[in-house]
Design a protein around this motif. Sequence first.
Motif: not given
Length: 68
Positions: A38-64
């Motif tokens: 992780n310190r070398r930057g070899e993350y196992t979860v791609p950034t786009w997956v994290l961004a997509l998860a954030l968008v889905l969570i925010v979209g879900g809250w807005l829909a509610l």
Amino acid sequence: MTRLPGPQSGREPTESGRQRQNWVERRRAKIRAEIERNRRGEYTVPTWVLALALVLIVGGWLALIFLV
């Protein structure tokens, strides 16, 4: 947590005690290796997956908020 001396003090650890110690050492080595990756930057979860998860969570809250 400190262990009090028991009936086995001064003797070689039992087989299960050695296995547990080996398991703990392997687990610590895995954790150290993951931190180093992780310190070398070899993350196992791609950034786009994290961004997509954030968008889905925010979209879900807005829909509610707007649909309920």
